[in-house]
Design a protein around this motif. Structure first.
Motif: not given
Length: 276
Positions: A111-112, A176-177, A226-230, A236-237
């Motif tokens: 959903p992200r 991110r933007a 932090p949610e964006m970083t995750r 990436h993972t």
């Protein structure tokens, strides 16, 4: 092959966010020159050099004939390169597809992720990409045309920033933007503008956000959250687990496309539709 936000099948304001797309211009035969091809060229050149150097020492005059033939027909090298590239590409795709089959959750709806088209679509296309990737930029317009031509297909965007080096984090910031713009229902307009911008830097990215009506205060908060970083880390993972080697990479119903040409992706979409 990628996903969306509210999960109704479209992000808020999708109609306004998705400008009309004109038909593709001239067809592109190749969109990128990979390191694999360059490596193949080096191997082929070495093989040709070895053949030419050894030819005079072969018995029966055959070596001389081989040498003369290769010199008179240098297009043979192109054939060698094409065969090698095809073989290596098929091997890479097989490895990626095996990983995707073994780890279906990696390409499951998230959903992200920005996603457009029906949530229950029979065909889902996922793109892993970097906004600074030349190949991604080369195919972006025709890919958006492909989206417009297949409203019944689900298109998911995996923002995978891989081109940053050292202190240069432009790809990361662009991803991110764009995802921050997605939270405000502005993803596709920002995606189009970022892909059209030849020289991305932070100032250009901020200008694109502002030009497309993105609330900059909310966007800046989302970019550093932090949610964006995750989210970006999870992409990436997933890419690493799948064994992806570059951008763009497309998946159609969980199967990787051998190439990046939107016409090829379109053919795979049609095949997936018929398969049901």
């Amino acid at each position: 092959m990628t996903d969306d936000t509210p999960r109704s099948g479209q992000e808020p304001g999708q109609t306004a966010d998705q400008p009309a797309v004109t038909p593709p211009a001239a067809a592109k035969s190749r969109f990128a020159l990979s390191g694999t091809v360059l490596g193949g060229a080096a191997v082929a050149m070495s093989a040709l050099a070895l053949a030419l150097s050894a030819a005079p020492y072969l018995s029966g005059g055959f070596g001389g004939k081989v040498r003369d033939y290769l010199i008179s027909n240098p297009q043979v090298l192109d054939e060698v390169l094409a065969a090698r590239e095809t073989m290596e590409s098929q091997s890479r795709v097989q490895t990626i597809n095996a990983a995707a089959a073994a780890n279906p959750a990696l390409l499951a709806a998230d959903p992200r992720d920005p996603a457009f088209g029906p949530a229950n679509a029979k065909v889902t296309v996922i793109e892993f990409f970097d906004f600074r990737c030349p190949g991604c930029k080369a195919v972006a317009h025709d890919y958006r045309t492909l989206m417009a031509a297949h409203p019944e297909v689900r298109f998911v965007f995996k923002d995978w920033p891989i081109l940053d080096r050292g202190d240069d984090v432009t790809s990361q910031y662009a991803a991110r933007a764009a995802l921050a713009a997605h939270q405000q229902g502005k993803y596709l307009a920002v995606y189009d503008a970022l892909m059209a911008e030849r020289a991305l830097d932070r100032a250009a990215i901020d200008r694109i956000l502002a030009d497309n009506g993105v609330d900059m205060a909310k966007a800046n908060a989302a970019i550093s959250a932090p949610e964006m970083t995750r989210h970006v880390t999870d992409i990436h993972t997933a890419a690493a687990t799948l064994g992806l080697q570059g951008t763009p990479t497309f998946f159609i119903n969980g199967v990787a496309s051998p190439g990046i040409d939107p016409r090829e992706v379109g053919a795979l979409i049609e095949a997936a539709k018929k398969k049901g």
